[in-house]
Design a protein around this motif. Sequence first.
Motif, PDB file in Angstrom:
ATOM      1  N   LEU A 151       3.623   5.838  -4.209  1.00  0.00           N
ATOM      2  CA  LEU A 151       3.112   4.763  -3.355  1.00  0.00           C
ATOM      3  C   LEU A 151       1.616   4.999  -3.161  1.00  0.00           C
ATOM      4  O   LEU A 151       1.140   5.314  -2.075  1.00  0.00           O
ATOM      5  CB  LEU A 151       3.855   4.727  -2.017  1.00  0.00           C
ATOM      6  N   ASP A 153      -2.187   3.524  -3.454  1.00  0.00           N
ATOM      7  CA  ASP A 153      -2.729   2.174  -3.263  1.00  0.00           C
ATOM      8  C   ASP A 153      -4.180   1.987  -3.671  1.00  0.00           C
ATOM      9  O   ASP A 153      -4.784   0.966  -3.355  1.00  0.00           O
ATOM     10  CB  ASP A 153      -2.570   1.774  -1.793  1.00  0.00           C
ATOM     11  N   CYS A 182      -1.445   6.205   5.853  1.00  0.00           N
ATOM     12  CA  CYS A 182      -0.683   5.531   4.797  1.00  0.00           C
ATOM     13  C   CYS A 182       0.743   6.043   4.693  1.00  0.00           C
ATOM     14  O   CYS A 182       1.644   5.311   4.260  1.00  0.00           O
ATOM     15  CB  CYS A 182      -1.395   5.677   3.458  1.00  0.00           C
ATOM     16  N   HIS A 186       3.547   3.388   4.733  1.00  0.00           N
ATOM     17  CA  HIS A 186       4.073   3.004   3.425  1.00  0.00           C
ATOM     18  C   HIS A 186       5.201   3.861   2.870  1.00  0.00           C
ATOM     19  O   HIS A 186       5.960   3.388   2.016  1.00  0.00           O
ATOM     20  CB  HIS A 186       2.941   2.986   2.399  1.00  0.00           C
ATOM     21  N   TYR A 189       8.839   2.573   2.176  1.00  0.00           N
ATOM     22  CA  TYR A 189       9.220   1.636   1.124  1.00  0.00           C
ATOM     23  C   TYR A 189      10.090   2.297   0.063  1.00  0.00           C
ATOM     24  O   TYR A 189      10.991   1.672  -0.478  1.00  0.00           O
ATOM     25  CB  TYR A 189       7.983   0.999   0.493  1.00  0.00           C
ATOM     26  N   CYS A 242       2.091   9.544  -1.618  1.00  0.00           N
ATOM     27  CA  CYS A 242       1.625   8.411  -0.813  1.00  0.00           C
ATOM     28  C   CYS A 242       0.142   8.618  -0.543  1.00  0.00           C
ATOM     29  O   CYS A 242      -0.241   9.586   0.120  1.00  0.00           O
ATOM     30  CB  CYS A 242       2.410   8.351   0.493  1.00  0.00           C
ATOM     31  N   HIS A 250       2.797   2.072  -8.070  1.00  0.00           N
ATOM     32  CA  HIS A 250       3.954   1.849  -7.204  1.00  0.00           C
ATOM     33  C   HIS A 250       5.271   1.985  -7.964  1.00  0.00           C
ATOM     34  O   HIS A 250       6.232   1.280  -7.676  1.00  0.00           O
ATOM     35  CB  HIS A 250       3.886   0.460  -6.572  1.00  0.00           C
ATOM     36  N   TRP A 267       6.724  -3.387  -4.151  1.00  0.00           N
ATOM     37  CA  TRP A 267       6.550  -4.484  -3.207  1.00  0.00           C
ATOM     38  C   TRP A 267       6.893  -5.844  -3.797  1.00  0.00           C
ATOM     39  O   TRP A 267       6.326  -6.853  -3.425  1.00  0.00           O
ATOM     40  CB  TRP A 267       5.110  -4.490  -2.686  1.00  0.00           C
TER      41      TRP A 267
END
Length: 375
Positions: A151, A153, A182, A186, A189, A242, A250, A267
């Motif tokens: 995860l 980003d 984060c 996140h 998820y 993460c 992802h 996502w």
Amino acid sequence: MSKFAIIGCGFVADLYMGSFRTMPEAEIVGVYDLDHARLKTFCDHWNLKAMESREALFEALPEGGIVLNLTNPDAHFAVSSAALEAGFHVYSEKPLATRMDDARALHALAGEKGLLLASAPCSVLGETAQTLARAVRKGVAGTPRLVYAELDDGFISQAPYDKWTSESGAPWPAEDEFRVGCTLEHAGYYLTWLMAMFGPVKTVVAASATVVPGKVPGEETAPDVSIATLFFEGGMVARLTCTIVAPHDHQIRVVGDKGTLAVKEAWNNAAPVKFHRRFTLRRRLVDMPVGRKVRLDTKETHPKVGRWGAASMNFALGPMEMLQALTEGRDCRLSADFALHLNEVTLAIQGAGAHSGAQEMTTRCELMEPMPWAG
């Protein structure tokens, strides 16, 4: 008609409302936010009723209604506590609470009151997560041995986030995101997917750090990178990263005896699940570079939403599953036990620092029932 009330109408609330468009049977009786200007803008945009106080909102919500707690993380405990004390079921944005003692208190209060308590994220109830879990149950890749999940980003602090606004015009809460971190925002998820497939985590071995200081001037912000190895009670081992520094990635890969199950988009509720068969080629062991798409037995799953930025997720799946649970007289799939365990694992990863060692989890949850269309 189902009855919901919303507390908090910032950036994420628009994502919920965009999702509720796909579920017209949901009725939102009112909305409350401390920022009255923001409240008016939000309610005008979505044609909802703005309430003058939290008490007025509770008075408008019928007995057995569900409060959606969409406030900033630091307010989750106080708002959820008030809603439970008032006799309402609660679906909270992540995390359930920023302190484990507060999360335990919410769990205990919901139990005392006989109320449902759940927390986001709910993408685990979506088509992609359910398809992956079914493939694992059916042994598509053979016995699962290891999971790699990312995860990551991108270098968010350099992104033009001051230009990110929601549908009704709410700004992306950058400072709050950097303060919370984060991992709390996140990690769930993929943690929820892993818990749904493999049950509770027994031990967490993790490290976390802030490698880009100064994201909020004059403040020390939460870790912007965490790396965890998760040892599940059933024997599965997973690595979860993460970050808001490393390049965007992802994907999740479940490695089994016959090959690898892979998803590239956490996502996206409709992201394909692919099986990459392992075989021998000229004395080399390789995974098939082009995977075979894994499908459910039905095309009737749940309403999909369009893409918004990096996401294409129906945020209403969790609240609506809670409503269905109430109708059927059962616990919801995102149960209070599930939420508490998710909270403990997430906090253990975020707070690991450089010298945490192995951390034994004290909470447990049951293996999640698949959605009816994914059995």
